[in-house]
Write an enzyme that holds these catalytic residues in place. Structure first.
Site: not given
Length: 467
Positions: A17, A239, A249
């Site tokens: 994104e 992750r 983020k």
């Protein structure tokens, strides 16, 4: 670990994104997709921007992502945008409503969250197809009625898997224009709805996702099955997590916007640009991440291992230079056996790698040494001047700080027998001033808990002035 059903080809995708700069967590996803597509199976890698939330997204972030991927040596075979498919996704939404697989819901967010937790169906769940389609058009127009509604998939209101409890698939956003489509659209699909559809129609064969999406795999599959779309294999990997670091983020953006850091490239930031500025090399970054592999095991790593991987790359090729702390430096004068006049010699920049080249080392009677080194010395003690030879301390003046000392060169001395081996510089040359910076972690706690306010754990000097 091998992917399944690769005989007919492999197409992977990296779908960031554009709402921030890439961090090392994104780097793992990007590099694994690149590795499977290009190195292991000689397939295709797609870069697809998941750009369906104009509130957070900017062209600046999109451009930065492209640059950071190139910096890591990742070359996508094709670049696309979820916003390219907005009309197609809208048509799929209409189809879902017509087939009674979706409905419009004006329940407020807090109530919806509570109902989903308590396994209570929405009062709008059995609304007619005609009413749902009418509200969808209101949402498309961005009207006041439309903005009060969302479209939810009609999966199951009481499923044990929370991701299956009638997730939202469309919501209005009229506050910000889209950085690519402007104000053409007033409503946008959620990632959960758009991702499986676009994966299927763009030809993705294997969708690699972090384990935080595992509970949503069933939802992903439901959309493909319900819409009778081409199937996509899924592979989950863990992750990356590091101590005293967050890879959100949203939080990183807040740090930047509040000027708690210098920017996205601050050496304390876990962004690609941050670790690069801190000194991480791209070969070391690639090696470190690929060694983690596609394992599903969740591990919180220490930064020490991260930087150790970098040292293994730069140690064989990095030039060596000498520096002395100029805060209270100690003047050292060689009173006996010192050179009559300053002279220089060419010495290797790297003792074990001649290809690194040569540097000039100056020798003279006038030297400077580090205060901390001299504080440990005693009169008549024999020391070793690194890359020169031994010397005997004949006089020490001052105490805190020590101002100067007198030395007698003793080059025939055995450096193996000295306890102290110190760096030094001749002052009979043009010395170059340099600054050394040591960076703390962003936060003071190894691992933040769910109820911790992360802002309370910021390192106190995280907003240090720019050097």
């Amino acid at each position: 670990m091998a992917l399944q059903d690769t005989e007919k080809g492999v197409v992977t995708r990296f779908p960031p994104e554009p709402s921030g700069y890439l961090h090392i967590g994104h780097a793992k996803a990007a590099l694994l997709n690149d590795y499977f597509a290009h190195e292991l199976y000689k397939g295709t890698l797609l870069l697809r921007f998941d750009d369906t939330n104009p509130t957070k997204e900017k062209q600046e972030y999109q451009d930065a992502i492209v640059e950071d991927l190139a910096l890591m040596g990742i070359k996508p075979d094709k670049t696309s945008y979820t916003s390219d498919h907005l009309e197609t996704l809208y048509q799929y939404c209409i189809r879902m409503i017509k087939e009674d697989h979706a409905y419009a819901d004006d329940t407020d967010q807090e109530t919806m969250r509570d109902e989903r937790m308590k396994l209570i169906p929405s009062r709008n769940r059995d609304k007619s197809v005609a009413d749902n389609l009418a509200i969808l058009e209101e949402m498309k127009a961005g009207s006041e009625i439309g903005k009060k509604n969302t479209i939810r998939a009609k999966i199951s209101f009481d499923n044990p898997n929370g991701a299956m409890r009638d997730p939202v698939i469309y919501r209005c956003n009229t506050e910000f224009p889209h950085h690519r489509t402007g104000t053409t659209w007033k409503m946008y699909p959620t990632y959960d709805f758009a991702c499986p559809i676009v994966d299927s129609i763009e030809g993705v064969t294997h969708a690699l996702r972090t384990t935080e999406y595992t509970d949503r795999n069933a939802q992903y599959q439901w959309f493909l099955d319900t819409l009778k779309l081409r199937q996509v294999h899924m592979w989950d990997f863990a992750r990356m997590n590091f101590i005293r670091t967050f890879l959100s983020k949203r939080k990183l953006t807040k740090l930047v916007e509040a000027e708690k850091v210098w920017g996205w490239d601050d050496p304390r930031m876990p962004t690609i640009r941050g670790v690069r500025r801190h000194g991480m090399t791209i070969p070391a970054l690639r090696d470190f991440i690929l060694k983690q592999g596609p394992s599903r095991n969740m591990v919180v790593m220490d930064w020490t291992n991260f930087w150790a991987s970098n040292k293994s790359k730069i140690d064989p090729i990095a030039a060596r230079y000498t520096a002395v702390n100029v805060k209270d430096p100690v003047k050292a004068t060689i009173t006996i056996n010192g050179p009559a006049s300053p002279y220089s010699e060419d010495k290797p920049k790297h003792a074990k790698n001649a290809e690194v080249g040569l540097k000039k080392v100056w020798y003279s009677k006038n030297l400077i040494l580090d205060q901390e080194d001299v504080k440990l010395m005693k009169v008549d003690e024999e020391i070793t001047l690194m890359n020169w030879g031994n010397a005997i301390i004949r006089k020490i003046n001052g105490s805190d700080p020590i101002t100067d000392i007198e030395l007698e060169l003793h080059l025939e001395g055995d450096f193996k027998k000295t306890e102290k081996k110190v760096t030094w510089l001749s002052t009979d040359q043009e010395l170059v001033k340099a600054e050394a910076w040591e960076f703390e972690h962003l936060i003071t706690k190894d691992k933040l808990e769910e109820d911790d306010n992360w802002e309370d754990f910021l390192t106190p000097d995280v907003s240090s002035p720019y050097p």
